[in-house]
Write an enzyme that holds these catalytic residues in place. Structure first.
Site, PDB file in Angstrom:
ATOM      1  N   ASN A  14       0.787  -1.408  -0.196  1.00 49.34           N
ATOM      2  CA  ASN A  14       0.075  -0.029   0.046  1.00 49.34           C
ATOM      3  C   ASN A  14       0.932   1.388   0.068  1.00 49.34           C
ATOM      4  O   ASN A  14       1.628   1.413   1.112  1.00 49.34           O
ATOM      5  CB  ASN A  14      -0.912   0.023   1.253  1.00 49.34           C
ATOM      6  N   LYS A  16      -0.117   4.300  -0.330  1.00 44.00           N
ATOM      7  CA  LYS A  16      -0.571   5.320   0.442  1.00 44.00           C
ATOM      8  C   LYS A  16      -0.471   6.749  -0.240  1.00 44.00           C
ATOM      9  O   LYS A  16      -0.527   6.447  -1.622  1.00 44.00           O
ATOM     10  CB  LYS A  16      -0.086   5.570   1.921  1.00 44.00           C
ATOM     11  N   HIS A 100      -9.601   0.619   5.040  1.00 43.82           N
ATOM     12  CA  HIS A 100      -8.313   0.649   5.728  1.00 43.82           C
ATOM     13  C   HIS A 100      -8.386   1.725   6.733  1.00 43.82           C
ATOM     14  O   HIS A 100      -9.127   2.658   6.833  1.00 43.82           O
ATOM     15  CB  HIS A 100      -7.256   1.275   4.623  1.00 43.82           C
ATOM     16  N   GLU A 102      -6.845   4.016   8.027  1.00 41.05           N
ATOM     17  CA  GLU A 102      -6.759   5.513   7.683  1.00 41.05           C
ATOM     18  C   GLU A 102      -7.898   6.201   7.183  1.00 41.05           C
ATOM     19  O   GLU A 102      -8.246   7.158   7.602  1.00 41.05           O
ATOM     20  CB  GLU A 102      -5.443   5.699   6.711  1.00 41.05           C
ATOM     21  N   GLU A 172      -5.399  -5.690  10.456  1.00 41.03           N
ATOM     22  CA  GLU A 172      -4.574  -4.520  10.676  1.00 41.03           C
ATOM     23  C   GLU A 172      -5.043  -3.784  11.777  1.00 41.03           C
ATOM     24  O   GLU A 172      -5.624  -2.735  11.834  1.00 41.03           O
ATOM     25  CB  GLU A 172      -4.730  -3.472   9.541  1.00 41.03           C
ATOM     26  N   GLY A 178       1.946   1.644  10.707  1.00 39.22           N
ATOM     27  CA  GLY A 178       2.804   2.767  10.736  1.00 39.22           C
ATOM     28  C   GLY A 178       3.479   3.647  12.120  1.00 39.22           C
ATOM     29  O   GLY A 178       4.034   4.388  12.161  1.00 39.22           O
ATOM     30  N   SER A 218       3.164  -2.572  10.411  1.00 43.50           N
ATOM     31  CA  SER A 218       4.735  -2.513  10.631  1.00 43.50           C
ATOM     32  C   SER A 218       5.327  -3.911  10.274  1.00 43.50           C
ATOM     33  O   SER A 218       6.172  -4.272  10.985  1.00 43.50           O
ATOM     34  CB  SER A 218       4.873  -2.267  12.194  1.00 43.50           C
TER      35      SER A 218
END
Ligand code: PEP
Length: 257
Positions: A14, A16, A100, A102, A172, A178, A218
């Site tokens: 991904n 981003k 996702h 985010e 996730e 991240g 991560s």
């Protein structure tokens, strides 16, 4: 390659909101040159929307498939700034990330919107990568299973086993994305097994055994092997470590064996 219960390993990068078109093309060419041979894992890249078209031209019939990072749930309409599933299929996407963290936590996407997006993807022939995960607060309050169950069951409302079989589920945990703080293999395995159990209850045993459930949060070349060795971890969804071709290739090689 370790094929668990006939589940083909899956790894997605991904990217981003990183990479211009030339940067995306350079990374892809480097990636392509270093792919393991034979490549049995499914390898996916999810670049920004702006790079999809250029990448589709160079990817062509090669082994790497394209994913979008997001999509709108409506088939078309007056939705300024949004992209539809038909547009993604048209530009050459095979997969689309849905829900996702985010999107959920930075942009306020709801379980219902995730559900609508998943349904529209399936209707249009795009394979969804359904992302699920709890926040640190939810984990500390002992609500992991309740959150995952709520997110999953809402997302797949009305979905048939045949349609669900085209998708991938990504666990996730929000606190691991991240942050450099991955879930331990045991923490991830526990939730993956729970998700597989939910799939069995909601759909059937075959679907549960055949669905790829991948871990994200991560993932690096240092922790992928232990994560991947877990019974229910079928690959990885990778953010930061997929941006550089050499690191992503190291991960692909681990998932491929
Ligand atoms: C992601 O964006 O899906 C992700 C897992 O990011 P990272 O690998 O950087 O934690």
């Amino acid at each position: 390659m370790t094929i668990k219960n006939n589940r083909r390993p899956w790894i997605g990068g991904n990217w981003k909101m990183f990479k211009t078109i030339p940067e995306a093309l350079d990374t892809f060419q480097e990636l392509k040159a270093g792919l393991p041979d034979p490549l049995q894992a499914e390898v996916i890249i999810a670049p920004p929307f702006t790079a999809l078209s250029a990448l589709a031209r160079v990817i062509q019939d090669g082994p790497v498939r394209l994913a979008a990072q997001n999509v709108h749930w409506a088939e078309d309409g007056a939705f300024t700034g949004e992209i539809s599933t038909r547009m993604l299929v048209d530009v050459g996407c095979t997969y689309c990330l849905i829900g996702h963290s985010e999107r959920r936590h930075v942009f306020g996407e709801t379980d219902n919107q995730v559900h609508q997006k998943l349904a529209t993807c399936l209707k249009t022939g795009l394979k969804p990568v359904l992302c699920l995960g709890e926040t640190l607060e939810e984990r500390e309050e002992g609500r992991i299973q309740a959150v995952i169950e709520r997110q999953l069951l809402k997302a797949v409302e009305g979905v048939s086993p045949e349609d669900m079989a085209r998708g991938v589920v990504a666990y996730e945990p929000v606190w691991a994305i991240g942050t450099g703080r991955s879930a331990t293999p045991a923490q991830a395995q526990e939730v993956h097994a729970f998700i597989r159990g939910l799939l069995q209850t909601r759909f059937n045993k075959t679907l549960a055994l055949e669905t790829r459930i991948v871990y994200g949060g991560s993932v690096t070349p240092d922790n992928i092997r232990d994560l991947r060795s877990q019974t229910d971890i079928d690959g990885a969804l990778v953010g930061g470590a997929s941006l550089k071709a050499d690191k992503f290739l190291a991960l692909i090689k681990e998932v491929n064996q």
